[in-house]
Design an enzyme around this catalytic site. Structure first.
Site, PDB file in Angstrom:
ATOM      1  N   LYS B 159       0.832  -1.206   0.000  1.00  0.00           N
ATOM      2  CA  LYS B 159       0.000   0.000   0.000  1.00  0.00           C
ATOM      3  C   LYS B 159       0.863   1.252   0.000  1.00  0.00           C
ATOM      4  O   LYS B 159       1.916   1.267   0.628  1.00  0.00           O
ATOM      5  CB  LYS B 159      -0.818   0.060   1.295  1.00  0.00           C
ATOM      6  CG  LYS B 159      -2.026  -0.814   1.392  1.00  0.00           C
ATOM      7  CD  LYS B 159      -2.737  -0.442   2.697  1.00  0.00           C
ATOM      8  CE  LYS B 159      -3.964  -1.278   2.944  1.00  0.00           C
ATOM      9  NZ  LYS B 159      -4.597  -0.901   4.208  1.00  0.00           N
ATOM     10  N   LYS B 236     -16.886   1.655  -2.140  1.00  0.00           N
ATOM     11  CA  LYS B 236     -18.100   1.318  -1.392  1.00  0.00           C
ATOM     12  C   LYS B 236     -19.323   1.628  -2.242  1.00  0.00           C
ATOM     13  O   LYS B 236     -19.376   2.689  -2.863  1.00  0.00           O
ATOM     14  CB  LYS B 236     -18.160   2.159  -0.110  1.00  0.00           C
ATOM     15  CG  LYS B 236     -17.020   1.884   0.847  1.00  0.00           C
ATOM     16  CD  LYS B 236     -16.949   2.949   1.935  1.00  0.00           C
ATOM     17  CE  LYS B 236     -15.690   2.796   2.766  1.00  0.00           C
ATOM     18  NZ  LYS B 236     -15.443   3.966   3.633  1.00  0.00           N
ATOM     19  N   GLU B 274     -11.834   3.660  10.589  1.00  0.00           N
ATOM     20  CA  GLU B 274     -12.201   2.457   9.853  1.00  0.00           C
ATOM     21  C   GLU B 274     -11.526   1.215  10.418  1.00  0.00           C
ATOM     22  O   GLU B 274     -10.335   1.251  10.739  1.00  0.00           O
ATOM     23  CB  GLU B 274     -11.833   2.611   8.369  1.00  0.00           C
ATOM     24  CG  GLU B 274     -12.571   3.760   7.694  1.00  0.00           C
ATOM     25  CD  GLU B 274     -12.463   3.734   6.180  1.00  0.00           C
ATOM     26  OE1 GLU B 274     -13.378   4.248   5.522  1.00  0.00           O
ATOM     27  OE2 GLU B 274     -11.461   3.210   5.652  1.00  0.00           O
ATOM     28  N   ARG B 290     -12.312  13.697   7.571  1.00  0.00           N
ATOM     29  CA  ARG B 290     -13.183  14.516   6.726  1.00  0.00           C
ATOM     30  C   ARG B 290     -14.601  13.975   6.788  1.00  0.00           C
ATOM     31  O   ARG B 290     -14.833  12.906   7.342  1.00  0.00           O
ATOM     32  CB  ARG B 290     -12.703  14.429   5.277  1.00  0.00           C
ATOM     33  CG  ARG B 290     -12.619  12.982   4.840  1.00  0.00           C
ATOM     34  CD  ARG B 290     -12.300  12.819   3.383  1.00  0.00           C
ATOM     35  NE  ARG B 290     -11.769  11.499   3.100  1.00  0.00           N
ATOM     36  CZ  ARG B 290     -12.492  10.412   2.866  1.00  0.00           C
ATOM     37  NH1 ARG B 290     -13.804  10.493   2.886  1.00  0.00           N
ATOM     38  NH2 ARG B 290     -11.937   9.241   2.636  1.00  0.00           N
ATOM     39  N   VAL B 293     -18.690  10.203   2.175  1.00  0.00           N
ATOM     40  CA  VAL B 293     -19.849  10.028   1.303  1.00  0.00           C
ATOM     41  C   VAL B 293     -21.019   9.422   2.089  1.00  0.00           C
ATOM     42  O   VAL B 293     -22.167   9.809   1.924  1.00  0.00           O
ATOM     43  CB  VAL B 293     -19.495   9.112   0.108  1.00  0.00           C
ATOM     44  CG1 VAL B 293     -20.684   8.950  -0.815  1.00  0.00           C
ATOM     45  CG2 VAL B 293     -18.303   9.646  -0.657  1.00  0.00           C
ATOM     46  N   ARG B 335     -25.246   3.868  -3.493  1.00  0.00           N
ATOM     47  CA  ARG B 335     -24.595   4.885  -4.328  1.00  0.00           C
ATOM     48  C   ARG B 335     -24.789   4.522  -5.788  1.00  0.00           C
ATOM     49  O   ARG B 335     -24.355   3.453  -6.220  1.00  0.00           O
ATOM     50  CB  ARG B 335     -23.093   4.923  -4.071  1.00  0.00           C
ATOM     51  CG  ARG B 335     -22.685   5.220  -2.660  1.00  0.00           C
ATOM     52  CD  ARG B 335     -21.184   5.428  -2.671  1.00  0.00           C
ATOM     53  NE  ARG B 335     -20.620   5.469  -1.339  1.00  0.00           N
ATOM     54  CZ  ARG B 335     -19.333   5.693  -1.101  1.00  0.00           C
ATOM     55  NH1 ARG B 335     -18.510   5.887  -2.125  1.00  0.00           N
ATOM     56  NH2 ARG B 335     -18.865   5.718   0.118  1.00  0.00           N
TER      57      ARG B 335
END
Lengths: 158, 482
Positions: B159, B236, B274, B290, B293, B335
């Site tokens: 990552k 997601k 998370e 932040r 969504v 979504r």
């Protein structure tokens, strides 16, 4: 800058059809790579896509376009390249870079824009006779706002 | 009453509208910014003032810091809301805002920097006793990578330390695959710069996150959990609150540890912690500093206006008495994404009725630009029970039409109809499993208006349900069940 020109298709040979998806793909490639011109030639057909002035596809929102272009043919504009305060002259009290009735050349400085205390020059990308100055000295401008309206002149014209 | 007079919203699309709506309710003036691809976009129309800041490419417009700050100053804004994406997690941008006397709606620049570095966040979590997956610090060479990979155990992921949205994450199932990965030019470049790290990859975990609110004094509260396991390509697509089939003990541990990590990282305003959850184990993965969504599912469940809480907390207010986690009822969000941007929205029908909320910037005739995230619409439903919410969302998506644009609606409908989702037994591999089962991926509308629709149903066969796709022409009434 003028509007985006309609797609011009030049077809030769028997395979004249072009699937809309293929066209979309090309426009996408142009947008993503910021190309102004693409020509595809596969022997049977030739397709030339050309964008003038760089107004992107997304700008062509259908209803009530905010930035409606009121210009008629033969008129060109000089637009603000940044958000900030527009100044017509190099410093207070000095004469302006351009006046109505003057001819401007490509590359000529026509004003200044101050963005966060940084002053940058606005240069013309056209040759033309200035017929309108659309922003007051010291006024705020947004990106792409029309600063000057000119009558377009060819390179050879006096 | 707000501490702020005028807010510049440094974003576009539905989240720009979302922020503008809260500002309007709270009497805060709004300044929208837009690119040349978004002239006439809804967020531009809803704001009090608007300023074009650049060309369509986000780097020239929504991430053009000088033009954005200049617009804020010239149009009299005293605060900047970054939304999500673009500049939302950019510590440098928040510092520039402060330097020009603008309040950045988010945590301090230090907290942003810390949250943006996944290796440092792993250390913070470990420091306060919160479990993390076996992993490394930044790695710099191939031998080091191979040696440490052996310690961590396969499968694993490589990552980037910084960056988000699932970008740049590479998966290796075993050592041979990892060796192959290390040969790739892109991977070698990222190794040389020390910007990557390794983490053990949990197979088919659940992705569960905790919404936190924190004030500048450090008072921190968790206000709800969300299950975001339904993902396609790490994106997601369905989120729900509360997470189904999560026992109270796990909920309590996640809540407690989210608050711990948030506090230890000096975070303030609104953010998300998370976790990956598998069985009785859970692991911290990251802190998103932040608004997200999926903040909406927590909003409809708790009645909180999270954007307002974020603005209020950024302005220095202290936390009030928020309703604790475990609010009654259930909320699910779907979504709707464009599968292929660049098309124009034709016929547009929004869902409605009881318990349905729609967040979207779409309007008839608007174009879906290539340049940005292709999120079209969020449909959020709320009901007293999970079963009721699922049925309500299926009903709402059935009412939704976005003409002229290929969307993921068929996939969403198939997911909601699947037995795994119905029973609340799913993990991050659900979409993959469903797509392997022959689910229709997209819904396409021909220019002539004839709709080729994918409809998916459950068929009871020997007690097990299978998914079958049926194509139906528009005009046939009722769902087609196979």
């Amino acid at each position: 800058m003028s509007r985006r020109r309609p797609v011009r298709r030049l077809f030769t040979g028997k395979e004249a059809g072009l699937p809309i998806s293929e066209l979309e793909g090309l426009v996408r490639i142009m947008d993503e790579n910021r190309l102004t011109e693409v020509t595809v030639d596969d022997g049977y057909r030739r397709l030339a896509l050309k964008r003038d002035g760089g107004r992107p596809v997304g700008g062509l929102t259908a209803e009530g376009d905010v930035g409606g272009d009121p210009l008629s043919a033969g008129l060109v504009t000089v637009q603000a390249p940044a958000v900030g305060i527009f100044f017509r002259s190099p410093s207070p009290g000095m004469s302006p870079f351009v006046e109505v009735g003057k001819v401007i050349e490509p590359g000529q400085v026509v004003g200044l824009i101050e963005t966060l205390k940084v002053i940058s020059e606005v240069t013309s990308d056209v040759r033309g006779l200035v017929i309108g100055i659309e922003v007051d000295d010291g006024g705020m401008v947004e990106f792409g706002q029309t600063l000057l309206v000119c009558e377009e002149m060819d390179q050879g014209q006096p | 009453m707000s501490q702020f007079g005028t807010m510049l919203v440094a974003n576009r699309g539905e989240i720009a509208l979302r922020v503008i709506r809260t500002c309007r309710e709270k009497g805060i003036g709004t300044v929208a910014i837009y690119s040349r691809a978004d002239e006439g976009s809804l967020h531009v129309r809803h704001a009090d003032r608007a300023c074009c800041v650049g060309e369509a490419d986000a780097r020239d417009s929504y991430m053009n810091v000088p033009n954005i700050i200049s617009a804020a100053l010239e149009l009299g804004a005293d605060a900047v809301h970054p939304g999500y994406g673009f500049l939302a997690e950019d510590a440098r941008f928040s510092e520039i805002c402060s330097a020009h006397g603008l309040s950045f709606i988010g945590p301090s620049a230090d907290a942003l920097l810390l949250a943006g570095d996944k290796c440092r966040m792993r250390a913070v979590a470990e420091g306060c006793g919160v479990p993390v997956l076996p992993g490394t610090d930044g790695i710099t060479s191939r031998p080091e990578a191979l040696r440490k990979a052996g310690d961590i155990g396969y499968p694993l992921v490589l990552k980037p330390r910084c960056g988000g949205g699932g970008r740049g994450i590479r998966y290796a199932a075993h050592e041979d695959a990892f060796r192959g990965l290390l040969e790739e030019r892109e991977v070698r470049a990222s190794l040389e710069s020390g910007r990557s790290f390794l983490e053990h990859c949990l197979q088919r975990p659940r992705h569960i996150e905790v919404q936190v609110l924190a004030d500048r004094e450090g008072d921190t509260r968790a206000v709800g959990l969300r299950d975001c396991s339904v993902q396609r390509s790490r994106q997601k697509i369905i989120e729900e609150a509360p997470p189904p089939r999560l026992d109270r003990a796990m909920e309590a541990r996640l809540t407690r540890d989210a608050v711990r990590v948030s506090k230890a990282s000096g975070f303030s305003t609104a953010g998300t912690v998370e976790f990956l959850v598998k069985g009785n184990d859970y692991y911290f993965i990251e802190l998103n500093p932040r608004i997200q969504v999926e903040h909406t599912v927590t909003e409809v469940l708790t009645g909180l206006d999270l954007v307002w809480e974020q603005i209020r907390l950024a302005g220095g207010s202290v936390l009030g008495r928020h309703s604790p986690t475990g609010a009654p009822g259930h909320a699910i969000q779907a979504r709707i994404y464009a599968e292929r941007p660049g098309t124009m929205v034709g016929d547009l029908r929004f869902p409605g009725g009881p318990g349905v909320r729609v967040d979207t910037h779409l309007r008839r005739g608007c174009l879906i630009p290539y340049f940005y995230d292709p999120l079209l619409m969020k449909v959020i439903v709320q009901a007293p029970t999970r079963a009721g919410a699922r049925i309500r969302l299926r009903r709402a998506l059935g009412e939704t039409r976005i003409g002229g644009v290929e969307t993921n609606l068929p996939l969403l409908k198939a997911l909601l109809a699947s037995a795994a989702f119905e029973e609340g037994r799913y993990h991050t591999g659900l979409v993959e499993e469903l797509e392997e089962g022959g689910c229709p991926k997209r819904e396409a509308q021909s220019p002539a208006g004839g709709m080729v629709k994918g409809e998916v149903g459950n068929r009871a066969s020997g007690g097990r349900r299978s998914l079958t796709a049926v194509a139906a022409r528009d005009g046939i009434k009722g769902a087609q069940w196979a």
